[in-house]
Scaffold this motif. Structure first.
Motif, short mmCIF file in Angstrom:
data_model
loop_
_atom_site.label_atom_id
_atom_site.label_comp_id
_atom_site.label_asym_id
_atom_site.label_seq_id
_atom_site.Cartn_x
_atom_site.Cartn_y
_atom_site.Cartn_z
N HIS A 147 3.94 -43.80 34.88
CA HIS A 147 3.88 -42.80 33.82
C HIS A 147 5.32 -42.50 33.42
O HIS A 147 6.26 -42.96 34.11
CB HIS A 147 3.04 -41.59 34.22
N LYS A 191 2.14 -45.72 30.99
CA LYS A 191 0.96 -44.87 30.79
C LYS A 191 1.16 -43.81 29.73
O LYS A 191 2.28 -43.52 29.32
CB LYS A 191 0.63 -44.17 32.12
N ALA A 193 -1.04 -41.51 26.33
CA ALA A 193 -1.85 -41.82 25.15
C ALA A 193 -1.27 -43.09 24.54
O ALA A 193 -0.04 -43.23 24.44
CB ALA A 193 -1.78 -40.66 24.16
N THR A 195 -1.39 -46.31 25.77
CA THR A 195 -0.71 -47.03 26.86
C THR A 195 -0.17 -48.37 26.35
O THR A 195 -0.85 -49.09 25.61
CB THR A 195 -1.70 -47.24 28.03
N GLY A 209 -9.42 -44.31 25.38
CA GLY A 209 -8.97 -43.18 26.21
C GLY A 209 -8.77 -41.93 25.39
O GLY A 209 -8.77 -41.96 24.15
N ASN A 210 -8.57 -40.80 26.07
CA ASN A 210 -8.48 -39.51 25.40
C ASN A 210 -7.78 -38.50 26.31
O ASN A 210 -7.62 -38.77 27.52
CB ASN A 210 -9.89 -39.04 25.01
N PRO A 211 -7.39 -37.34 25.77
CA PRO A 211 -6.62 -36.38 26.59
C PRO A 211 -7.41 -35.76 27.74
O PRO A 211 -6.81 -35.13 28.62
CB PRO A 211 -6.23 -35.29 25.57
N MET A 213 -8.37 -37.39 30.00
CA MET A 213 -7.90 -38.19 31.14
C MET A 213 -6.60 -37.64 31.73
O MET A 213 -6.11 -38.16 32.74
CB MET A 213 -7.72 -39.65 30.71
N THR A 215 -5.74 -35.60 33.86
CA THR A 215 -6.28 -34.88 35.01
C THR A 215 -5.95 -35.68 36.27
O THR A 215 -6.01 -36.93 36.23
CB THR A 215 -7.80 -34.65 34.83
N GLY A 216 -5.55 -35.01 37.34
CA GLY A 216 -5.05 -35.69 38.54
C GLY A 216 -6.01 -36.75 39.05
O GLY A 216 -7.21 -36.49 39.21
N SER A 218 -6.54 -39.77 37.55
CA SER A 218 -6.91 -40.77 36.53
C SER A 218 -6.13 -42.07 36.74
O SER A 218 -6.68 -43.17 36.56
CB SER A 218 -6.59 -40.27 35.12
N GLY A 219 -4.88 -41.95 37.08
CA GLY A 219 -4.04 -43.13 37.27
C GLY A 219 -4.40 -43.88 38.54
O GLY A 219 -4.28 -45.11 38.61
N ASP A 220 -4.85 -43.15 39.56
CA ASP A 220 -5.27 -43.80 40.81
C ASP A 220 -6.47 -44.71 40.53
O ASP A 220 -6.61 -45.78 41.12
CB ASP A 220 -5.62 -42.75 41.87
N LEU A 222 -7.03 -46.22 37.66
CA LEU A 222 -6.51 -47.39 36.94
C LEU A 222 -5.93 -48.43 37.90
O LEU A 222 -6.14 -49.64 37.73
CB LEU A 222 -5.44 -46.95 35.93
N HIS A 247 -10.60 -48.76 31.49
CA HIS A 247 -10.30 -47.41 32.01
C HIS A 247 -10.42 -46.39 30.88
O HIS A 247 -11.02 -45.32 31.05
CB HIS A 247 -8.87 -47.48 32.57
N1 LIG Z 1 -3.74 -38.07 26.40
C1 LIG Z 1 -4.14 -39.20 26.99
N2 LIG Z 1 -4.75 -40.17 26.27
C2 LIG Z 1 -5.14 -41.31 26.86
N3 LIG Z 1 -4.97 -41.58 28.19
C3 LIG Z 1 -4.36 -40.65 28.93
C4 LIG Z 1 -3.93 -39.42 28.40
N4 LIG Z 1 -3.37 -38.69 29.39
C5 LIG Z 1 -3.44 -39.45 30.51
N5 LIG Z 1 -4.03 -40.61 30.24
C6 LIG Z 1 -4.22 -41.73 31.18
O1 LIG Z 1 -4.56 -41.22 32.48
C7 LIG Z 1 -3.83 -41.89 33.49
C8 LIG Z 1 -2.92 -40.89 34.21
O2 LIG Z 1 -2.23 -41.56 35.22
P1 LIG Z 1 -1.21 -40.81 36.20
O3 LIG Z 1 -0.24 -40.01 35.42
O4 LIG Z 1 -0.68 -41.85 37.13
O5 LIG Z 1 -2.20 -39.83 36.99
P2 LIG Z 1 -2.45 -39.59 38.55
O6 LIG Z 1 -1.22 -40.01 39.28
O7 LIG Z 1 -2.72 -38.11 38.67
O8 LIG Z 1 -3.62 -40.41 38.95
C9 LIG Z 1 -3.05 -42.99 32.78
O9 LIG Z 1 -3.80 -44.19 32.77
C10 LIG Z 1 -2.89 -42.45 31.37
O10 LIG Z 1 -2.70 -43.45 30.41
#
Ligand SMILES: Nc1ncnc2c1ncn2[C@@H]1O[C@H](COP(=O)(O)OP(=O)(O)O)[C@@H](O)[C@H]1O
Ligand SMILES: NC(=O)C1=CN([C@@H]2O[C@H](COP(=O)(O)OP(=O)(O)OC[C@H]3O[C@@H](n4cnc5c(N)ncnc54)[C@H](O)[C@@H]3O)[C@@H](O)[C@H]2O)[C@@H](O)CC1
Ligand SMILES: [Mg+2]
Length: 284
Positions: A147, A191, A193, A195, A209-211, A213, A215-216, A218-220, A222, A247
């Motif tokens: 990110h 990462k 919006a 990506t 994807g959308n906002p 996501m 939320t803690g 989401s990336g794990d 992916l 994702h």
């Molecule tokens: N506004 C957004 N629109 C689209 N995807 C989003 C948005 N915000 C977060 N994401 C996606 O959610 C994921 C967040 O990953 P990360 O920051 O590593 O979260 P974490 O470490 O908490 O799992 C990424 O894949 C990112 O692209």
């Protein structure tokens, strides 16, 4: 860099009638230190839901039983048991390192890189890369998934780091610079919006994807998806690109069902099967 965003998504091959689990890879996911056991559990579940044949989590001894208790399907091994860990690393066909790993296991990353397997490096794996100045040890089978915060630590250059939160052109430039700097890294997935996935010669911007996501965890999720796709034979750039797409579709399905406010990372895992079923053509 060539923009391949409009080109067809990479495909997973259909499964032959005689297939067995060994055909779909053996993934080792490393992370989940005490207090963050859930992070690597989410990666592992996502990896299974993305089609990996066998999944093992390597976590510190104190949290490995907690990780195991989340799900009966994957296996666990304690990182500190050096012989067991080495065996798991040798057996793996794909490795993912970082979600919830913390700062105490930086010595694992050089071992993982030396194994020269298809590898996803995320979260604390990226932080270990930055702390150890190991960018040049990254090899062509690696996907880095920073990110913008992690990106900044990796490049250590404020003006470049600022581009990671800029417009599409700046983010493409930022991802491309990191792809070229990090040895011959297979792909960088920046990462946020829209990506960006880049390998230094080509790039693609993901539109799903959308906002909700944001939320803690989401990336794990992916991380697990990309590792699962690599386990089924996709190369780093293709796995990162298809992974970001699927994702994001899972995120869009979760938002439609639950709303952007209430959806959480485990909802993305629940929607992965539906996201894969929407691929055209479906890979089965
Ligand atoms: N506004 C957004 N629109 C689209 N995807 C989003 C948005 N915000 C977060 N994401 C996606 O959610 C994921 C967040 O990953 P990360 O920051 O590593 O979260 P974490 O470490 O908490 O799992 C990424 O894949 C990112 O692209
Ligand atoms: N359930 C769990 O156990 C969870 C554990 N996690 C783990 O917690 C550890 C710390 O990871 P974090 O990512 O929270 O911490 P970091 O300190 O790496 O990053 C957090 C900061 O990065 C910046 N950032 C992230 N995305 C951005 C974007 N799109 N645009 C601009 N800035 C952005 C923001 O400033 C954000 O506060 C990792 O090991 C991670 O895997 C998290 O994944 C959350 C869930
Ligand atoms: Mg993360």
């Amino acid at each position: 860099m060539k923009d391949v965003s409009q080109e067809p998504l990479p495909l997973l091959a259909g499964r032959g009638a005689e297939s067995h689990k060994g055909d779909f890879g053996r993934v080792l996911l490393i992370g989940g230190a005490p207090g963050m056991a859930g992070s690597i559990a989410m990666s592992a579940l996502s990896c299974l839901r993305s089609g990996a044949g066998l999944v093992t989590v390597a976590a510190p001894a104190a949290s490995a039983p907690v990780v195991a208790s989340f799900c009966p399907v994957y296996m666990t091994v304690a990182i500190g048991k050096a012989e067991d860990f080495r065996e798991s690393l040798e057996a793996a066909t794909v490795v993912a390192i970082g979600p919830g790993l913390g700062e105490n296991w930086d010595t694992l990353l050089p071992l993982v890189l030396a194994a020269n397997k298809p590898t996803v490096i995320d979260a604390d794996g990226l932080n270990a890369l930055a702390r150890g100045s190991m960018l040049e040890n990254v090899h062509a089978r690696c996907v880095l998934t920073p990110h913008p915060g992690e990106y900044g630590r990796l490049v250590g250059d404020a003006s470049l780091a600022a581009k990671a939160t800029g417009d599409d052109a700046e983010r493409v430039e930022a991802a491309g610079v990191l792809a070229r700097r990090s040895g011959a890294s297979g792909a960088v997935l920046l990462k946020g919006a829209r990506t960006v996935v880049a390998d230094g010669e080509r790039h693609a911007i993901n539109k799903t994807g959308n906002p909700g996501m944001a939320t803690g965890g989401s990336g794990d999720v992916l991380t697990g998806v990309i590792a699962g796709l690599m386990a089924q034979g996709l190369g780093p750039f293709d796995a990162a690109r298809l992974g970001a797409h699927v994702h994001g579709v899972a995120g869009d399905l979760a938002a439609a069902r639950l709303g952007q406010i209430s959806m959480i990372a485990t909802d993305l895992i629940d929607e992965l099967p539906h996201a894969f079923q929407r691929l055209d053509p479906t890979p089965f």
